[in-house]
Design an enzyme around this catalytic site. Sequence first.
Site, PDB file in Angstrom:
ATOM      1  N   GLY A  54       4.572  -0.267  -5.694  1.00  0.00           N
ATOM      2  CA  GLY A  54       5.361   0.333  -4.624  1.00  0.00           C
ATOM      3  C   GLY A  54       6.732   0.758  -5.112  1.00  0.00           C
ATOM      4  O   GLY A  54       7.544  -0.083  -5.500  1.00  0.00           O
ATOM      5  N   HIS A  99       0.829  -1.209   0.000  1.00  0.00           N
ATOM      6  CA  HIS A  99       0.000   0.000   0.000  1.00  0.00           C
ATOM      7  C   HIS A  99       0.871   1.271   0.000  1.00  0.00           C
ATOM      8  O   HIS A  99       0.571   2.251   0.662  1.00  0.00           O
ATOM      9  CB  HIS A  99      -0.926  -0.023   1.226  1.00  0.00           C
ATOM     10  CG  HIS A  99      -2.218   0.741   1.067  1.00  0.00           C
ATOM     11  ND1 HIS A  99      -3.452   0.146   1.029  1.00  0.00           N
ATOM     12  CD2 HIS A  99      -2.478   2.065   0.975  1.00  0.00           C
ATOM     13  CE1 HIS A  99      -4.401   1.053   0.921  1.00  0.00           C
ATOM     14  NE2 HIS A  99      -3.838   2.240   0.885  1.00  0.00           N
TER      15      HIS A  99
HETATM   16  C1  FNR Z   1      -2.975   5.197  -2.081  1.00  0.00           C
HETATM   17  N1  FNR Z   1      -3.194   3.822  -2.205  1.00  0.00           N
HETATM   18  C2  FNR Z   1      -4.483   3.362  -2.209  1.00  0.00           C
HETATM   19  N2  FNR Z   1      -4.738   2.036  -2.415  1.00  0.00           N
HETATM   20  C3  FNR Z   1      -6.002   1.574  -2.469  1.00  0.00           C
HETATM   21  O1  FNR Z   1      -6.194   0.378  -2.652  1.00  0.00           O
HETATM   22  N3  FNR Z   1      -7.044   2.442  -2.314  1.00  0.00           N
HETATM   23  C4  FNR Z   1      -6.882   3.771  -2.109  1.00  0.00           C
HETATM   24  O2  FNR Z   1      -7.843   4.526  -1.988  1.00  0.00           O
HETATM   25  C5  FNR Z   1      -5.558   4.263  -2.034  1.00  0.00           C
HETATM   26  N4  FNR Z   1      -5.333   5.571  -1.780  1.00  0.00           N
HETATM   27  C6  FNR Z   1      -4.053   6.065  -1.851  1.00  0.00           C
HETATM   28  C7  FNR Z   1      -3.846   7.423  -1.725  1.00  0.00           C
HETATM   29  C8  FNR Z   1      -2.570   7.945  -1.858  1.00  0.00           C
HETATM   30  C9  FNR Z   1      -2.344   9.414  -1.737  1.00  0.00           C
HETATM   31  C10 FNR Z   1      -1.481   7.077  -2.123  1.00  0.00           C
HETATM   32  C11 FNR Z   1      -0.081   7.608  -2.302  1.00  0.00           C
HETATM   33  C12 FNR Z   1      -1.681   5.724  -2.211  1.00  0.00           C
HETATM   34  C13 FNR Z   1      -2.062   2.899  -2.462  1.00  0.00           C
HETATM   35  C14 FNR Z   1      -1.754   2.810  -3.960  1.00  0.00           C
HETATM   36  O3  FNR Z   1      -2.793   2.193  -4.662  1.00  0.00           O
HETATM   37  C15 FNR Z   1      -0.479   2.012  -4.247  1.00  0.00           C
HETATM   38  O4  FNR Z   1      -0.540   0.751  -3.619  1.00  0.00           O
HETATM   39  C16 FNR Z   1       0.800   2.729  -3.800  1.00  0.00           C
HETATM   40  O5  FNR Z   1       0.658   4.118  -3.870  1.00  0.00           O
HETATM   41  C17 FNR Z   1       1.965   2.278  -4.682  1.00  0.00           C
HETATM   42  O6  FNR Z   1       3.144   2.860  -4.264  1.00  0.00           O
HETATM   43  P1  FNR Z   1       3.823   4.165  -4.951  1.00  0.00           P
HETATM   44  O7  FNR Z   1       3.849   3.933  -6.452  1.00  0.00           O
HETATM   45  O8  FNR Z   1       3.006   5.336  -4.553  1.00  0.00           O
HETATM   46  O9  FNR Z   1       5.178   4.152  -4.355  1.00  0.00           O
HETATM   47  C1  LAC Z   2      -4.917   5.751   1.699  1.00  0.00           C
HETATM   48  C2  LAC Z   2      -6.232   5.079   1.636  1.00  0.00           C
HETATM   49  C3  LAC Z   2      -7.398   5.890   1.402  1.00  0.00           C
HETATM   50  O1  LAC Z   2      -3.917   5.070   1.500  1.00  0.00           O
HETATM   51  O2  LAC Z   2      -6.152   3.976   0.826  1.00  0.00           O
HETATM   52  O3  LAC Z   2      -4.860   6.949   2.033  1.00  0.00           O
END
Ligand code: FNR
Ligand code: LAC
Length: 368
Positions: A290, A258
């Site tokens: 990630g 995440h």
């Molecule tokens: C996320 N991520 C995320 N994942 C998910 O399943 N639902 C969500 O609503 C969110 N919201 C979210 C908000 C923000 C601001 C970030 C940065 C990340 C996690 C996202 O899908 C993903 O797993 C990671 O961001 C991947 O890593 P990198 O590419 O940001 O390093």
């Molecule tokens: C987050 C949630 C909303 O990473 O997925 O902020």
Amino acid sequence: MSDDDPAAATALSLLTLGDYERAAATVLDPAALGYFAGGAADELSLHDNVLAWRRLAIRPRVLVGVGRRDPEVTVLGRARPHPLIVAPMAYQGLAHAEAEIGTARASAATGSIMCVPTFATVAHAAIAADAPAGTRWLQLYVFPDRGITRELIAEAVELGFEALVVTADLPVVGVRDRETRTEATVQSSTAELVRDESAAAPTPADLAGNVDPDLRWSDIEAFATEFPLPVIVKGVLTPEDALLAAEHGARGIVVSNHGGRQLDTALSAVDALDGVLDSVGDRLDVLVDGGVRRGTDVLKALALGARAVLVGRPVLWGLAVGGAAGAQRVLEILLDEFDRALALTGCPRAADLNRSFVTAAPWLAGRS
Ligand code: FNR
Ligand code: LAC
């Protein structure tokens, strides 16, 4: 910054995803930046996600003829022009007024799949209407009231979304110290369905608090049998859970921590990938996310056996700096780097990448 066209961006030396990250930090307000950039607790997983790709070295081959290159991959049984998927990220309106519509346009323009977040700033229907050409998946947060969840899925089916990405690693919100200090308040059309009315200006943590902490594998099976969309479980880090996903009808998993935002010191997806692939093989599609910041990271992910790669924060940095055009540019930079990586690795077809092209980085030898 008024650099909505790529030439202006180049003039400003926005050549890399790192450049976009630094530029975004100058245009975002501190609350938005804290929410986007932050990770959980001491942010060890957040930083390790980037370092993990650097622990791998590429073993390039030469003189194989790379004049014609093909970045195409197959995801969920369908050909895709390349392996980039925009990760689901909530509240993109904090980045830019175009919000998820900007991201949808950038995704469609580059042939990237967009994972539309449950907690999008704008309505899912508006996103679909504005970028009709794009391929979209719905990221699903499941609420205790399964009626709301089923409505969200039914709407996604109606809107032509092609898969459900059920997020499994947020039964509760991680220890978001940075985010708590900077205090973003957010808006989301979906939030109206689940919102605790007592919070006039909810924080991301308030809204995430509505997610059902009792979600189980049986729910995955129910979604997979009840709806005509393939289910992908996002947030798997162990071979045991990868097997369970396959056994409960998932067609794919996203190996992910995440973005280091949930359980700090959880292992990076890179380090989890081998074990996961050993356990499930071809039984389902293994995707990864990630810390992907360079085309060589994308190449390494595919060489390790992932079918595609989700890119998160860099897309938000592009959106913040230049709206849809900025997000598009970020994806184009990554695609250009990936193309060059294929050529320089001597593996012109993305589909031919395999383990022989990567090895543990020798520059780490001797370090403990
Ligand atoms: C996320 N991520 C995320 N994942 C998910 O399943 N639902 C969500 O609503 C969110 N919201 C979210 C908000 C923000 C601001 C970030 C940065 C990340 C996690 C996202 O899908 C993903 O797993 C990671 O961001 C991947 O890593 P990198 O590419 O940001 O390093
Ligand atoms: C987050 C949630 C909303 O990473 O997925 O902020």
